[in-house]
Design a protein around this motif. Structure first.
Motif: not given
Length: 312
Positions: A93-99, A165-169, A237-246
């Motif tokens: 939750a912390r990673i997804s919500m932060t992104i 925060i790592r480059a991938t994120l 939208y950002a949370v959903f897109t992050e999930t899809s890209l990951s």
């Protein structure tokens, strides 16, 4: 006693009354209240995951065996390494919500800035900015994000970090922000086209106020309502897109976002092994957060922009 001292209390009183009135109207929206309650739960989990599930489990500190079904010891089961799924999901939750939050900041900054400048300046500037906006509206955002992510990662370097925060994120944050601002720009511009014809803007022009100051002091405060409502919907939208890209492999394997957990479940063959708990926890979390943001966003949009309620 100065004039400021005389006028400040009534002004503060009006602001408090306006805030109280808005809170009452928002509380009457069942969808908004339900959405806000869900978001508060996830926000608390994201802020302090260790208080609820302890430190993030790794392959070394895993407390279970491979793919254990839900039990009293592991309420949501374990993954292929024996890590507790509840532990991973709460830390995710912390990673997804932060992104989602950082990507929303970029999206709203770009969209609001371009929308205000385009609507207020008009002429060639408006034509150029709206042409650029239309290009991004026509392009499929998700496909564009997939194309941009590896390019940006190669430019930045996979080992780079910014504020821990790592480059991938960082790449996911930038990609989501850069590809999703166009709708916000269009919405803000339409409002600015009306505002710039108002009398208070004409008075500011007459006394020689510059365009930059007018946009900051007179236009921006009058589109804050739209920006707030659009920010909430953009977050979903950002949370959903992050999930899809990951999920398709563009995330950070060392940061257990919900998308990364789903990708790991797919790689471990969880669907074929009927390890439904491995998939259910992160998937349900994504659905709940996206639905909650949508409910709150629609409620805010109706309350802050009544015309949208009429259109729906």
């Amino acid at each position: 006693m100065t004039a400021a001292a005389v006028t400040s209390p009534p002004r503060r009183h009006r602001r408090l009354e306006a805030a109280r009135d808005f809170a009452v109207r928002f509380s009457s929206r069942t969808d908004g209240v339900v959405g806000l309650a869900i978001l508060l739960v996830f926000a608390i989990l994201a802020i302090a995951p260790q208080l609820f599930v302890g430190p993030l489990e790794t392959a070394v500190t895993a407390t279970g065996s491979s793919l254990e079904a839900p039990s009293a010891a592991h309420l949501l089961g374990t993954d292929e390494l024996g890590r507790d799924i509840l532990n991973l999901t709460v830390h995710g939750a912390r990673i997804s919500m932060t992104i989602g939050f950082l990507a929303t900041l970029i999206t709203i900054a770009l969209g609001a800035g371009i929308g205000i400048m385009s609507g207020y300046l008009g002429g060639k500037a408006d034509a150029l900015l709206m042409w650029l906006t239309d290009v991004f509206l026509v392009l499929p955002n998700f496909v564009l994000a997939i194309a941009l992510a590896p390019i940006l990662l190669d430019i930045i370097g996979a080992q780079a970090e910014l504020f821990g925060i790592r480059a991938t994120l960082l790449v996911i944050v930038v990609v989501i922000g850069v590809t999703s601002w166009a709708t916000t720009a269009r919405i803000i511009r339409s409002q600015v086209l009306s505002l710039k014809e108002r009398m208070f803007v004409d008075r500011a022009r007459v006394i020689g106020t510059g365009s930059g100051r007018i946009m900051r002091r007179h236009i921006l405060p009058n589109v804050v309502n739209l920006i707030v409502a659009q920010s909430v919907l953009t977050f979903a939208y950002a949370v959903f897109t992050e999930t899809s890209l990951s999920f398709i492999g563009l995330g950070d394997p060392f940061a257990p976002s919900w998308g990364e957990i789903l990708a790991a479940a797919q790689s471990a063959g969880a669907p074929g092994l009927l390890a439904w708990w491995y998939i259910a926890a992160p998937a349900v979390s994504v659905v709940l957060v996206v639905v909650a943001f949508t409910l709150v966003g629609n409620a805010l949009d109706d309350l802050l922009n009544p015309k949208s309620a009429v259109r729906r």
